[in-house]
Write an enzyme that holds these catalytic residues in place. Structure first.
Site, PDB file in Angstrom:
ATOM      1  N   SER A 161      58.601  64.332 -17.227  1.00 58.34           N
ATOM      2  CA  SER A 161      59.880  64.981 -16.960  1.00 58.34           C
ATOM      3  C   SER A 161      60.650  64.136 -15.955  1.00 58.34           C
ATOM      4  O   SER A 161      60.052  63.470 -15.097  1.00 58.34           O
ATOM      5  CB  SER A 161      59.656  66.384 -16.389  1.00 58.34           C
ATOM      6  OG  SER A 161      60.850  66.917 -15.838  1.00 58.34           O
ATOM      7  N   TYR A 205      54.743  71.499 -10.095  1.00 57.77           N
ATOM      8  CA  TYR A 205      55.130  70.952 -11.395  1.00 57.77           C
ATOM      9  C   TYR A 205      55.649  69.520 -11.248  1.00 57.77           C
ATOM     10  O   TYR A 205      55.235  68.618 -11.987  1.00 57.77           O
ATOM     11  CB  TYR A 205      56.205  71.828 -12.047  1.00 57.77           C
ATOM     12  CG  TYR A 205      56.715  71.270 -13.345  1.00 57.77           C
ATOM     13  CD1 TYR A 205      55.975  71.398 -14.522  1.00 57.77           C
ATOM     14  CD2 TYR A 205      57.941  70.604 -13.413  1.00 57.77           C
ATOM     15  CE1 TYR A 205      56.436  70.871 -15.721  1.00 57.77           C
ATOM     16  CE2 TYR A 205      58.408  70.073 -14.602  1.00 57.77           C
ATOM     17  CZ  TYR A 205      57.657  70.217 -15.754  1.00 57.77           C
ATOM     18  OH  TYR A 205      58.112  69.687 -16.946  1.00 57.77           O
TER      19      TYR A 205
END
Length: 300
Positions: A158, A177
């Protein structure tokens, strides 16, 4: 770009990306929605047989049935929760099989929320799914790919891997995350450098906001119901996969689907090289000066 970003395996580019006549079996995790479904669909159309891994049996079965009917591919659904050690071991055993020539580590959960408020059990699950599982599966795949002389691993990360200094709002609360995706970037780039000169290609794809259901839950449980897209929108999952497969053929280790200026990745490598200059044996002057100034204030 620096060596670690271009780790070229041009001789295996076609095989890695599944050109006609060269495809084998691709394992795609997180295949029941979004980017994972798009990888499965695109690879089946390119002639790959598939092993599709996800938690949602009903969605997985429907996808397998559709791809068999549309493409004639052999599709093997594997219902598994990669946060569970027995399930991960079972998938790793399948990944190590001799027919597997492509592994797409797409499964991921976000565990979004303020760090001090998120259930520690959920944060552990984020690490298990986003870090432990792709590491274990890559370790299962790569030695056999190297022995057979062909293969590729795609790790889905990401752009939040590069947003550590940016506070929440509008970005989500994402300490764990973001850390897991930073791991995926570093792991992939380092492994690519280690595997340079071998027939195995590795890639990390770093999408920005993507039009999937990813933001509809934290990942503690699968998003229920039919597949849908979160309200925030973003790049279509199909475009993310288009970029990834193109980059796999051209040899990009770090693929950023929305990045028009690929030189930015090279500048990242240059910045890292400058930071690594701190491996000197001499203490940086600013720390020495601070310690001396403390000594003058305290009289020590």
């Amino acid at each position: 770009m620096g060596h670690e970003e271009t780790a070229g395996h041009e001789g295996t580019a076609g095989a890695a990306a599944g050109n006609e006549g060269t495809a084998g079996t691709a394992v795609v995790t997180g295949a029941s929605s979004g980017i994972g479904t798009e990888y499965a669909t695109r690879l089946a159309r390119r002639g790959w047989d598939l092993v599709l891994v996800a938690r949602r049996a009903e969605r997985l079965g429907a996808l397998a049935e559709r791809l068999r009917a549309e493409t004639g591919a052999a599709v093997e659904p594997v219902v598994a929760d990669l946060a569970e050690a027995p399930d991960l071991a079972r998938v790793a055993e399948r990944v190590a099989a001799e027919d597997v020539t492509l592994l797409v580590n797409n499964a991921g959960i976000n565990g979004y929320g303020p760090f001090t408020e998120v259930d520690p059990a959920l944060l552990t699950k984020v690490i298990d799914v986003n870090v432990v599982a792709p590491t274990v599966l890559t370790r299962a795949a790569v030695p056999h790919m190297a022995e057979r002389g062909r293969g590729a691993v795609v790790n889905v990360a990401s752009l939040l891997a590069f947003a550590g200094a940016q506070p929440p709002g509008p970005l989500p609360h994402r300490a764990v995350y973001g850390g897991t995706k930073g791991y995926m970037v570093t792991f992939t780039r380092t492994l690519a450098a280690e595997l340079a000169g071998t027939p195995v290609r590795v890639q990390v794809v770093c999408p920005g906001l993507t039009a999937t259901e990813f933001h509809l839950g934290t990942g503690e449980a699968p998003v229920p119901g039919e597949a849908r897209v979160h309200d925030e929108g973003g790049m279509p999952a199909a475009d993310v996969v288009t970029a990834s497969l193109a980059a796999l053929e051209t040899g990009e280790v770090v693929c950023v689907p929305g990045l028009s200026e690929p030189e930015a990745v090279a500048r990242l490598a240059d910045a890292e090289l400058a930071v690594r200059g701190g491996s000197a044996a001499t203490l940086a002057p600013r720390y020495r000066a601070h310690e001396e100034s403390r000594g003058r204030v305290t009289g020590r």
